[in-house]
Design a protein around this motif. Structure first.
Motif, PDB file in Angstrom:
ATOM      1  N   SER A   1       0.816  -1.227   0.000  1.00  0.00           N
ATOM      2  CA  SER A   1       0.000   0.000   0.000  1.00  0.00           C
ATOM      3  C   SER A   1       0.846   1.271   0.000  1.00  0.00           C
ATOM      4  CB  SER A   1      -0.954   0.015   1.202  1.00  0.00           C
ATOM      5  OG  SER A   1      -1.785  -1.118   1.206  1.00  0.00           O
ATOM      6  N   PHE A   2       2.070   1.179  -0.542  1.00  0.00           N
ATOM      7  CA  PHE A   2       2.948   2.349  -0.541  1.00  0.00           C
ATOM      8  C   PHE A   2       2.364   3.469  -1.403  1.00  0.00           C
ATOM      9  CE2 PHE A   2       6.745   4.788  -1.798  1.00  0.00           C
ATOM     10  CZ  PHE A   2       7.254   5.079  -0.537  1.00  0.00           C
ATOM     11  N   ALA A   3       1.775   3.108  -2.552  1.00  0.00           N
ATOM     12  CA  ALA A   3       1.198   4.117  -3.440  1.00  0.00           C
ATOM     13  C   ALA A   3       0.049   4.852  -2.757  1.00  0.00           C
ATOM     14  CB  ALA A   3       0.701   3.461  -4.732  1.00  0.00           C
ATOM     15  N   VAL A   4      -0.772   4.108  -2.013  1.00  0.00           N
ATOM     16  CA  VAL A   4      -1.884   4.748  -1.301  1.00  0.00           C
ATOM     17  C   VAL A   4      -1.360   5.712  -0.249  1.00  0.00           C
ATOM     18  CG1 VAL A   4      -3.901   4.346   0.169  1.00  0.00           C
ATOM     19  CG2 VAL A   4      -3.411   2.787  -1.719  1.00  0.00           C
ATOM     20  N   GLY A   5      -0.314   5.314   0.456  1.00  0.00           N
ATOM     21  CA  GLY A   5       0.268   6.185   1.467  1.00  0.00           C
ATOM     22  C   GLY A   5       0.820   7.470   0.885  1.00  0.00           C
ATOM     23  N   VAL A   6       1.524   7.368  -0.249  1.00  0.00           N
ATOM     24  CA  VAL A   6       2.060   8.561  -0.901  1.00  0.00           C
ATOM     25  C   VAL A   6       0.938   9.466  -1.372  1.00  0.00           C
ATOM     26  CG1 VAL A   6       3.393   9.397  -2.879  1.00  0.00           C
ATOM     27  CG2 VAL A   6       4.197   7.416  -1.585  1.00  0.00           C
ATOM     28  N   ALA A   7      -0.119   8.869  -1.942  1.00  0.00           N
ATOM     29  CA  ALA A   7      -1.245   9.661  -2.422  1.00  0.00           C
ATOM     30  C   ALA A   7      -1.936  10.396  -1.275  1.00  0.00           C
ATOM     31  CB  ALA A   7      -2.254   8.755  -3.143  1.00  0.00           C
ATOM     32  N   LEU A   8      -2.141   9.721  -0.154  1.00  0.00           N
ATOM     33  CA  LEU A   8      -2.793  10.367   0.987  1.00  0.00           C
ATOM     34  C   LEU A   8      -1.916  11.469   1.571  1.00  0.00           C
ATOM     35  CD1 LEU A   8      -4.413   7.301   2.800  1.00  0.00           C
ATOM     36  CD2 LEU A   8      -5.528   8.993   1.341  1.00  0.00           C
ATOM     37  N   ALA A   9      -0.607  11.260   1.556  1.00  0.00           N
ATOM     38  CA  ALA A   9       0.302  12.311   2.019  1.00  0.00           C
ATOM     39  C   ALA A   9       0.205  13.546   1.121  1.00  0.00           C
ATOM     40  CB  ALA A   9       1.744  11.792   2.043  1.00  0.00           C
ATOM     41  N   ALA A  10       0.105  13.323  -0.191  1.00  0.00           N
ATOM     42  CA  ALA A  10      -0.066  14.441  -1.128  1.00  0.00           C
ATOM     43  C   ALA A  10      -1.392  15.157  -0.892  1.00  0.00           C
ATOM     44  CB  ALA A  10       0.007  13.932  -2.561  1.00  0.00           C
ATOM     45  N   LEU A  11      -2.441  14.380  -0.572  1.00  0.00           N
ATOM     46  CA  LEU A  11      -3.744  14.986  -0.292  1.00  0.00           C
ATOM     47  C   LEU A  11      -3.693  15.837   0.969  1.00  0.00           C
ATOM     48  CD1 LEU A  11      -6.760  15.297  -0.878  1.00  0.00           C
ATOM     49  CD2 LEU A  11      -7.136  13.146   0.362  1.00  0.00           C
ATOM     50  N   LEU A  12      -3.043  15.324   2.014  1.00  0.00           N
ATOM     51  CA  LEU A  12      -2.930  16.097   3.258  1.00  0.00           C
ATOM     52  C   LEU A  12      -2.128  17.380   3.035  1.00  0.00           C
ATOM     53  CD1 LEU A  12      -2.277  13.277   5.898  1.00  0.00           C
ATOM     54  CD2 LEU A  12      -4.315  14.716   5.695  1.00  0.00           C
ATOM     55  N   LEU A  13      -1.068  17.301   2.249  1.00  0.00           N
ATOM     56  CA  LEU A  13      -0.274  18.489   1.944  1.00  0.00           C
ATOM     57  C   LEU A  13      -1.110  19.515   1.184  1.00  0.00           C
ATOM     58  CD1 LEU A  13       2.447  19.978   1.863  1.00  0.00           C
ATOM     59  CD2 LEU A  13       2.966  18.716  -0.247  1.00  0.00           C
ATOM     60  N   THR A  14      -1.893  19.043   0.211  1.00  0.00           N
ATOM     61  CA  THR A  14      -2.746  19.954  -0.558  1.00  0.00           C
ATOM     62  C   THR A  14      -3.791  20.606   0.338  1.00  0.00           C
ATOM     63  OG1 THR A  14      -2.469  18.576  -2.533  1.00  0.00           O
ATOM     64  CG2 THR A  14      -4.301  20.131  -2.527  1.00  0.00           C
ATOM     65  N   ALA A  15      -4.450  19.811   1.175  1.00  0.00           N
ATOM     66  CA  ALA A  15      -5.499  20.338   2.047  1.00  0.00           C
ATOM     67  C   ALA A  15      -4.931  21.325   3.060  1.00  0.00           C
ATOM     68  CB  ALA A  15      -6.208  19.191   2.764  1.00  0.00           C
ATOM     69  N   SER A  16      -3.752  21.025   3.598  1.00  0.00           N
ATOM     70  CA  SER A  16      -3.148  21.939   4.569  1.00  0.00           C
ATOM     71  C   SER A  16      -2.728  23.250   3.921  1.00  0.00           C
ATOM     72  CB  SER A  16      -1.943  21.273   5.241  1.00  0.00           C
ATOM     73  OG  SER A  16      -0.937  20.985   4.282  1.00  0.00           O
ATOM     74  N   THR A  17      -2.257  23.192   2.667  1.00  0.00           N
ATOM     75  CA  THR A  17      -1.907  24.408   1.938  1.00  0.00           C
ATOM     76  C   THR A  17      -3.134  25.268   1.703  1.00  0.00           C
ATOM     77  OG1 THR A  17      -0.085  23.261   0.818  1.00  0.00           O
ATOM     78  CG2 THR A  17      -0.854  25.322  -0.164  1.00  0.00           C
ATOM     79  N   VAL A  18      -4.232  24.623   1.323  1.00  0.00           N
ATOM     80  CA  VAL A  18      -5.494  25.342   1.109  1.00  0.00           C
ATOM     81  C   VAL A  18      -5.993  25.944   2.411  1.00  0.00           C
ATOM     82  CG1 VAL A  18      -7.937  25.042   0.507  1.00  0.00           C
ATOM     83  CG2 VAL A  18      -6.166  23.981  -0.906  1.00  0.00           C
ATOM     84  N   ALA A  19      -5.908  25.174   3.511  1.00  0.00           N
ATOM     85  CA  ALA A  19      -6.378  25.667   4.803  1.00  0.00           C
ATOM     86  C   ALA A  19      -5.555  26.862   5.271  1.00  0.00           C
ATOM     87  CB  ALA A  19      -6.303  24.537   5.832  1.00  0.00           C
ATOM     88  N   THR A  20      -4.242  26.798   5.094  1.00  0.00           N
ATOM     89  CA  THR A  20      -3.377  27.913   5.497  1.00  0.00           C
ATOM     90  C   THR A  20      -3.708  29.172   4.705  1.00  0.00           C
ATOM     91  OG1 THR A  20      -1.608  26.359   6.057  1.00  0.00           O
ATOM     92  CG2 THR A  20      -0.989  28.666   5.707  1.00  0.00           C
ATOM     93  N   HIS A  21      -3.930  28.999   3.407  1.00  0.00           N
ATOM     94  CA  HIS A  21      -4.280  30.146   2.556  1.00  0.00           C
ATOM     95  C   HIS A  21      -5.617  30.754   2.990  1.00  0.00           C
ATOM     96  CE1 HIS A  21      -4.807  32.613  -1.007  1.00  0.00           C
ATOM     97  NE2 HIS A  21      -5.991  32.056  -1.191  1.00  0.00           N
ATOM     98  N   ALA A  22      -6.607  29.876   3.276  1.00  0.00           N
ATOM     99  CA  ALA A  22      -7.922  30.371   3.698  1.00  0.00           C
ATOM    100  C   ALA A  22      -7.824  31.110   5.028  1.00  0.00           C
ATOM    101  CB  ALA A  22      -8.906  29.206   3.804  1.00  0.00           C
TER     102      ALA A  22
END
Length: 393
Positions: free
Chosen positions: A159-180
């Motif tokens: 499940s390494f690919a799933v882990g990397v994808a979820l990490a990318a999602l968390l990074l994207t969401a945190s960037t959006v949250a910080t901007h908001a």
């Protein structure tokens, strides 16, 4: 041969581009052309997979897939699916979405723009899963060997690919949250939408992959039965002094093969449809461009079945998946920053072009090696290895 196989595709291309220019001028013409090239390039591996499986069917089931199957592919996934995405994300009915695009394009554009974070998060994560599962898979052919070999080793982790994808999602969401938060909003405003849509994209990929795996297993079971029956028929024919004949899969085995191909085509269609949202929100431009591309998938499938040239361009599979990865990245980035359409459309086309050029160089190097009496190798590629038929999602 070329005109006979690609005649319908050429005709649809001419009509589609002419309609785009007539109704929307050079801008519409250019975007539809870019979408067509994008869909064709991303669907090349789709055509290869289709051809590899389709040649196992008998003539009747081949006609079923190339007629009913293409109707589902063109009108279902390429035309209806973009409208369905807009309908769900904007919270309006499918008919209302089309009517709104016709009667009030400015309001429609505003609604789609408001829904862009969820569309981009869903599509970006789905495409990212396709790319990660490709890049973390061990294979014989390497285009960028120094990059692909170490990543393939990491892919051995469960499940390494799933882990990397979820990490990318968390990074994207945190960037959006910080901007908001910096602009007077709250952390839960847009970031929760991005998280939910992104998780939906990952889940959709896993469901589609699971269905593909289910049908593939059923197919293997039925193929084994059919092979046993064929061997028995051959022995009977030999005992009777008759010439044994090879028959393509039919009946239950062919039916499961048809279902498997439809699930595969649907999964491949997602990348083109979602990637189109990185270029334009205009559903009619999208429908024309993706529809033209889908016609070429059919023509390429027929051509590859008839000619049997599945391995001729060994790096196109790599180029298509790198283009998918680039589109996924740009979709996630576009949630926070606007990217010009020329960039989002041009990067994928450039990667496909580079992989095609590398394939030609490798083929020429192989030919030179054979003429010189040396060992057959990968020649002009970045890495060496034997050509492999591209795999699906």
């Amino acid at each position: 041969m070329i005109l006979k196989t690609f005649g319908w595709s050429f005709g649809v291309t001419a009509i589609g581009l002419a309609a785009a220019f007539y109704f929307w001028g050079w801008e519409g013409f250019a975007v539809v052309a870019i979408l067509s090239v994008l869909e064709i390039s991303l669907s090349f591996d789709n055509a290869v997979v289709n051809a590899g499986v389709l040649k196992k069917m008998n003539a009747f089931w081949q006609r079923i897939f190339l007629t009913i199957g293409i109707l589902i592919a063109v009108f279902g996934m390429r035309l209806v699916f973009p409208v369905a995405i807009v309908s769900v994300t904007a919270g309006i009915g499918p008919i209302d979405a089309v009517q709104l695009a016709l009667d009030n394009p400015d309001q429609y554009q505003e609604m789609v723009t408001d829904a862009h974070p969820s569309i981009a998060a869903f599509g970006g994560m789905f495409l990212l899963m396709i790319f990660l599962n490709f890049i973390f898979e061990e294979r014989d052919v390497h285009w960028l060997g120094r990059l692909e070999r170490p990543l393939a080793k990491l892919g051995r982790i469960d499940s390494f690919a799933v882990g990397v994808a979820l990490a990318a999602l968390l990074l994207t969401a945190s960037t959006v949250a910080t901007h908001a938060y910096q602009h007077g909003g709250t952390y839960s405003d847009e970031s929760s939408t991005v998280l939910l849509a992104g998780l939906a994209g990952v889940l959709t990929y896993l469901v589609v992959g699971g269905l593909s795996g289910f049908f593939e297993n059923k197919l293997e079971e039925d193929e084994e039965r059919e092979e046993a029956k064929a061997e028995a028929r051959a022995e009977e024919a030999k005992a009777a002094g008759q010439q044994p004949t090879m028959v393509g899969l039919a009946g239950r085995a062919a039916f499961f093969l048809f279902l498997y191909l439809e699930v595969l085509d649907a999964s491949f269609s997602f990348d083109g449809v979602i990637g189109a949202f990185a270029i334009t929100n205009h559903i009619f431009w999208m429908a024309l461009g993706l529809g033209i591309g889908a016609m070429y998938v059919r023509s390429l499938t027929i051509y590859l079945v008839r000619e049997g040239t599945l391995d001729e361009y060994r790096y196109l599979e790599h180029g298509a998946h790198y283009a998918i990865g680039a589109l996924a990245t740009m979709l996630l980035v576009s949630i926070r920053w606007h990217l010009p359409e020329v960039v989002t459309g041009g990067v994928g086309v450039a990667l496909i072009g580079l992989s095609f050029w590398s394939s030609l160089r490798a083929n020429r190097a192989d030919a030179a090696t054979r003429r010189g009496g040396g060992d057959d190798g990968d020649g002009g590629g970045v890495d060496s290895g034997k050509s492999a038929i591209p795999s699906g999602v």
